[in-house]
Design a protein around this motif. Structure first.
Motif, short mmCIF file in Angstrom:
data_model
loop_
_atom_site.label_atom_id
_atom_site.label_comp_id
_atom_site.label_asym_id
_atom_site.label_seq_id
_atom_site.Cartn_x
_atom_site.Cartn_y
_atom_site.Cartn_z
N THR A 135 -9.25 19.32 -85.36
CA THR A 135 -8.18 20.02 -86.06
C THR A 135 -8.27 19.62 -87.53
O THR A 135 -8.96 18.65 -87.89
N PRO A 136 -7.59 20.34 -88.43
CA PRO A 136 -7.62 19.94 -89.83
C PRO A 136 -7.19 18.48 -90.07
O PRO A 136 -7.89 17.75 -90.79
N PRO A 137 -6.08 18.01 -89.48
CA PRO A 137 -5.72 16.60 -89.70
C PRO A 137 -6.78 15.63 -89.17
O PRO A 137 -7.04 14.59 -89.79
N GLN A 138 -7.39 15.97 -88.03
CA GLN A 138 -8.42 15.08 -87.49
C GLN A 138 -9.64 15.02 -88.41
O GLN A 138 -10.17 13.94 -88.68
N ALA A 145 -5.68 16.77 -95.64
CA ALA A 145 -5.59 17.67 -94.49
C ALA A 145 -5.33 19.12 -94.89
O ALA A 145 -5.86 20.05 -94.27
N ARG A 146 -4.52 19.35 -95.91
CA ARG A 146 -4.23 20.74 -96.31
C ARG A 146 -5.49 21.42 -96.87
O ARG A 146 -5.77 22.58 -96.55
N ARG A 194 -7.80 22.15 -94.00
CA ARG A 194 -7.41 23.34 -93.24
C ARG A 194 -7.88 24.61 -93.94
O ARG A 194 -8.42 25.52 -93.30
N GLU A 238 -10.57 27.25 -92.28
CA GLU A 238 -10.24 28.65 -92.07
C GLU A 238 -11.22 29.56 -92.81
O GLU A 238 -11.71 30.56 -92.27
N ALA A 263 -1.04 26.15 -87.34
CA ALA A 263 -2.10 25.96 -88.33
C ALA A 263 -2.83 24.63 -88.18
O ALA A 263 -4.06 24.57 -88.19
N ASP A 264 -2.08 23.53 -88.03
CA ASP A 264 -2.71 22.21 -87.97
C ASP A 264 -3.14 21.82 -86.57
O ASP A 264 -3.65 20.71 -86.36
N GLU A 265 -2.94 22.73 -85.60
CA GLU A 265 -3.35 22.43 -84.23
C GLU A 265 -4.59 23.21 -83.80
O GLU A 265 -5.11 23.01 -82.71
N ARG A 266 -5.07 24.09 -84.69
CA ARG A 266 -6.27 24.84 -84.37
C ARG A 266 -7.48 23.90 -84.34
O ARG A 266 -7.60 23.00 -85.17
#
Length: 359
Positions: A49-52, A61-62, A65, A69, A85-88
Motif C-alpha cells: 500500500t502507499p503507507p507501506q 506516503a502521500r 500514493r 496511482e 486510497a491508502d489501502e490499495r
C-alpha cells in the motif's frame, strides 16, 4: 498557399507534441521511482500500500500514493487490490521490474531517467550557455548523470563485450596475449575496464578519466568485482599518458564528449606500442545528416542538446562535437592526431553503438 500532401498538419504536430509530453511524464516519474527506491522495494519486498511503500523507503506516503496511482494509470504497475486510497495494494510486473531494477539486464533503462533528470536543475544554466556559448560539465550535472551513464552501458559491457571482441580474430589474439597492457580512456564508472579484465585475465587494464568522482566509483566497482589486482584507475588528463606503453587502447563512448579530441587522440597514439590499435566505440548514427531521421538519430540529438554538447563546451577551446559524431568526423580527428587508418569493425547488435579500429 495550401500545404503539400507531405506536409504535416498543425493537428498532427500538436498530437506528436502531446505524445512527447506523455513520454516526458513517464520518464520523469521513472526517475522518481528509481532514485527513491520505490521500484526496487516493490520488486524485492513485494506488493505494498502507499503507507507501506513509504515506510519501507523512508519517503512520504502521500507522494508515494500519487506515484503509485500514476504508474498504474500509465500501465507500468499493477493494482492488486482496490479500496480506500491508502489501502490499495500495488505490485510491479516482472517486465517492469527487469527494465527498472535489473542492472545486469540488456533491457535496463532506468538510467535514462537519471540522465535527463540530472538536466532539470541545470536548465537555467543551460539557457545561459546557449546564449553565451559556454558549457556545463559532467561534474556540474552530478551523480545522477554520472551514475546513469555508467549503469546504462554496464549490461552491454558485461554480456556482450567479450563475445564482440572475440569475433575480431586479430584483436582478440592481441588482447589474450599474456602480459598485454590495455588502456581504457574515459573509463567512467569502470564497467568497460572491468569487462576487459574479466574477458582477458592475463592482461592488465588501466582506466583513466578526467572526472574524479567517476574514478572513485570505478575503483570501488573493480574491488567489488574482484579484479582490482589487474584493473586499476587513475584520475587525470590523457595528455600525460606514458609513451609507447600500451598494446591496445579503447575509448568507449567518450570521444564525442572531449573538448580537444585531437589532443587526446594524439596522446593515445604516442602511448601505444608500434602498430597497436585504438578501438573507439561511439554512437551508430547515420553516415550523413538528413531530415526526418530515425529514432536513434532523434535520441542522440536529445543527448547532444542537453548533455554532451554542453559538456564538450565546458572547457575552452572546444571542438564542440556533440553526441552525433558521424564517421567522417571521427576520421578527421584520427588523421589529424597522426593515425593512418580508420575502419568500422564487424561488430553488430551492440546497443546503439558502432566500433572503429584506428591504427
Amino acid at each position: 498557399m495550401d500545404p503539400s500532401p507531405e506536409a504535416p498538419t498543425a493537428e498532427a504536430v500538436a498530437e506528436r507534441l502531446f505524445g512527447a509530453v506523455l513520454g516526458t511524464v513517464d520518464l520523469m516519474s521513472t526517475f522518481l521511482g528509481d532514485r527513491l527506491g520505490w521500484y526496487r522495494s516493490l520488486a524485492e519486498d513485494g506488493p505494498a500500500t502507499p503507507p507501506q511503500l513509504a515506510e519501507r523507503t523512508g519517503t512520504d506516503a502521500r507522494y508515494a500514493r500519487e506515484w503509485l496511482e500514476q504508474q498504474t494509470v500509465t500501465g507500468l504497475l499493477h493494482l492488486d487490490s482496490d479500496g480506500a486510497a491508502d489501502e490499495r495494494v500495488f505490485s510491479i510486473p516482472a517486465a517492469t521490474a527487469e527494465v527498472m531494477t535489473d542492472q545486469h539486464s540488456l533491457s535496463f533503462l532506468a538510467p535514462l531517467g537519471r540522465m535527463f533528470g540530472a538536466v532539470g536543475p541545470a536548465l537555467p544554466r543551460l539557457l545561459d550557455a546557449y546564449r553565451t556559448g559556454d558549457g556545463i560539465s559532467w561534474a556540474e550535472l552530478g551523480d545522477h548523470a554520472r551514475e546513469g551513464q555508467a549503469d546504462a552501458n554496464r549490461p552491454w559491457f558485461e554480456h556482450r563485450l567479450a563475445d564482440a571482441l572475440a569475433g575480431v580474430t586479430d584483436l582478440h589474439g592481441l588482447l589474450a596475449r599474456p602480459g598485454a597492457r590495455v588502456l581504457d580512456v574515459g573509463s567512467g564508472g569502470g564497467w568497460s575496464s572491468i569487462a576487459l579484465g574479466n574477458a582477458y585475465p592475463d592482461a592488465t587494464v588501466h582506466g583513466i578519466d578526467i572526472d574524479a568522482p567517476s574514478v572513485v566509483m570505478a575503483a570501488a566497482n573493480a574491488r567489488t568485482a574482484g579484479v582490482s589486482d589487474r584493473v586499476r584507475f587513475s584520475h587525470g588528463d590523457a595528455a600525460e599518458l606514458p609513451v609507447e606503453h600500451y598494446d591496445v587502447a579503447f575509448a568507449f563512448e567518450c570521444v564525442h564528449d572531449m573538448p580537444r579530441p585531437v589532443d587526446v587522440l594524439t596522446a593515445v597514439r604516442r602511448s601505444l606500442t608500434a602498430g597497436a590499435p585504438l578501438i573507439v566505440m561511439d554512437e551508430a548514427v547515420a553516415e550523413t545528416f538528413a531530415p526526418d531521421g530515425d529514432e536513434l538519430e532523434r535520441m542522440m540529438y536529445g543527448f547532444s542538446l542537453f548533455v554532451c554538447l554542453p559538456d564538450g563546451r565546458s572547457s575552452s577551446p572546444s571542438a564542440a562535437t556533440g553526441t552525433v559524431m558521424r564517421p567522417d568526423r571521427l576520421r578527421e580527428y584520427a588523421l589529424a592526431a597522426g593515425f593512418g587508418t580508420v575502419e568500422a569493425l564487424p561488430i553488430t547488435d551492440f546497443g546503439f553503438f558502432r566500433f572503429y579500429r584506428i591504427t
